[in-house]
Design an enzyme around this catalytic site. Sequence first.
Site, PDB file in Angstrom:
ATOM      1  N   TYR A  39      42.991  42.873  43.654  1.00 42.96           N
ATOM      2  CA  TYR A  39      43.865  42.572  42.511  1.00 42.96           C
ATOM      3  C   TYR A  39      43.403  43.400  41.324  1.00 42.96           C
ATOM      4  O   TYR A  39      42.203  43.452  41.028  1.00 42.96           O
ATOM      5  CB  TYR A  39      43.763  41.077  42.175  1.00 42.96           C
ATOM      6  CG  TYR A  39      44.578  40.641  40.990  1.00 42.96           C
ATOM      7  CD1 TYR A  39      45.965  40.574  41.065  1.00 42.96           C
ATOM      8  CD2 TYR A  39      43.967  40.283  39.792  1.00 42.96           C
ATOM      9  CE1 TYR A  39      46.724  40.162  39.967  1.00 42.96           C
ATOM     10  CE2 TYR A  39      44.715  39.865  38.698  1.00 42.96           C
ATOM     11  CZ  TYR A  39      46.090  39.806  38.790  1.00 42.96           C
ATOM     12  OH  TYR A  39      46.839  39.402  37.712  1.00 42.96           O
TER      13      TYR A  39
ATOM     14  N   ASP B 245      37.237  49.305  40.076  1.00 40.09           N
ATOM     15  CA  ASP B 245      37.629  48.180  39.225  1.00 40.09           C
ATOM     16  C   ASP B 245      36.455  47.205  39.208  1.00 40.09           C
ATOM     17  O   ASP B 245      36.247  46.434  40.145  1.00 40.09           O
ATOM     18  CB  ASP B 245      38.904  47.530  39.783  1.00 40.09           C
ATOM     19  CG  ASP B 245      39.353  46.346  38.933  1.00 40.09           C
ATOM     20  OD1 ASP B 245      38.543  45.839  38.133  1.00 40.09           O
ATOM     21  OD2 ASP B 245      40.512  45.924  39.088  1.00 40.09           O
TER      22      ASP B 245
ATOM     23  N   LYS C 204      36.361  40.630  31.651  1.00 38.14           N
ATOM     24  CA  LYS C 204      35.592  39.396  31.823  1.00 38.14           C
ATOM     25  C   LYS C 204      34.270  39.378  31.063  1.00 38.14           C
ATOM     26  O   LYS C 204      34.242  39.093  29.874  1.00 38.14           O
ATOM     27  CB  LYS C 204      35.373  39.123  33.324  1.00 38.14           C
ATOM     28  CG  LYS C 204      36.699  39.057  34.091  1.00 38.14           C
ATOM     29  CD  LYS C 204      36.555  38.420  35.419  1.00 38.14           C
ATOM     30  CE  LYS C 204      37.772  38.610  36.299  1.00 38.14           C
ATOM     31  NZ  LYS C 204      38.991  37.991  35.819  1.00 38.14           N
TER      32      LYS C 204
END
Length: 352
Positions: free
Chosen positions: A23, A118, A146
Amino acid sequence: MSAIRLARAFTKRKYIVKFEGCYHGHSDSLLVKAGSGVATLGIPGSAGVPEEFTQFTLALPFNDVQAVEYAFQKFKHQIACVIVEPVVGNMGCVPAADDYLVALRLITEREKSVLIFDEVMTGFRVAFGGAQELYNIRPDLTTMGKIIGGGLPVGAYGGPSEIMNLVAPLGPMYQAGTLSGNPLAMAAGCAMLKHLREHKQEIYSRIDKLSRELVEGVAAAAKDAGVALCYNRVGSMFTWFFTAGPVMDWESASKSDTGAFGRFFPGDAGYWSVSAAVAVRGGFPGSSAYGAGCAADDCGGEAGVCGGKGMRFHGTSDGSGRQFCQTNRLPNHCPLSDWAIWLLKLLSMSGF
Ligand SMILES: Cc1ncc(COP(=O)(O)O)c(C=O)c1O
């Protein structure tokens, strides 16, 4: 989204390679065989995304080098980038097989395509320098999120100036946003990264130990209870899959019994759940069967477990972990792994 736009600007190519179960945010062209909530809900993509928007997205099986070779043969000189979660966290925790990331590096170099790691989930989590430090592989571009926001929303991407100089205003690739460089988020992120840098010697070994104890403890209890369960773990990232395993890609991950996961982590069952045992130390397990759980550190030296959606630090002064403990009437000083084992046994006794 911006890193991919930049890779396209740099290579002047259209196609991108992503992997099933990975994702990379909810921009239209990336919602193809994405993991995370999309995986849990069994949605192949998303309503509202026209087919034409995903026509240049090639979704390949993870951990399959041949599939990547084939794509580069078939779309010769047309693939702008390969984007990968170097340790996947969005189909549960799924590490790259030996030499898989090396193969991606070699192929993209050979094909003059951009390799994007990522590291939104793995950055500052699996090691201070992320997965690229852990595996000693340098991608062309890295995306972050994050942890770098210290709990506030931040995204970032970076790479060598040869590529980054294409971003406006220096170059022709446009990118901007209302919250870009938001001062509050920047301050929180700086505080978080400073803390991590100053304490990295203790923090990473402590959360690694914590997650090992917890994950192996639950796996051993599952074995005793005759529950089919396997796990993957890289440092503080982990997932229990309710399947005999092994899990190394989306196909094997999707064999997981998500109903069993739901019974193991019942969101509303009060303290008769492993979630509560895990949360007693100030965090939460993965938010769904396909969201990696993460061991977290707190500034007071205790440890907890939180979902893959961000490493959670909580100060000793706010006492949030202890508060949770009180409301659930659980003793405060109990090793996480003991709680998990005890609860798993209980659940299995009650016909789990
Ligand atoms: C690996 C990974 N990349 C990208 C994203 C998307 O981040 P954002 O929603 O901040 O764009 C996520 C979000 O969970 C993620 O886990």
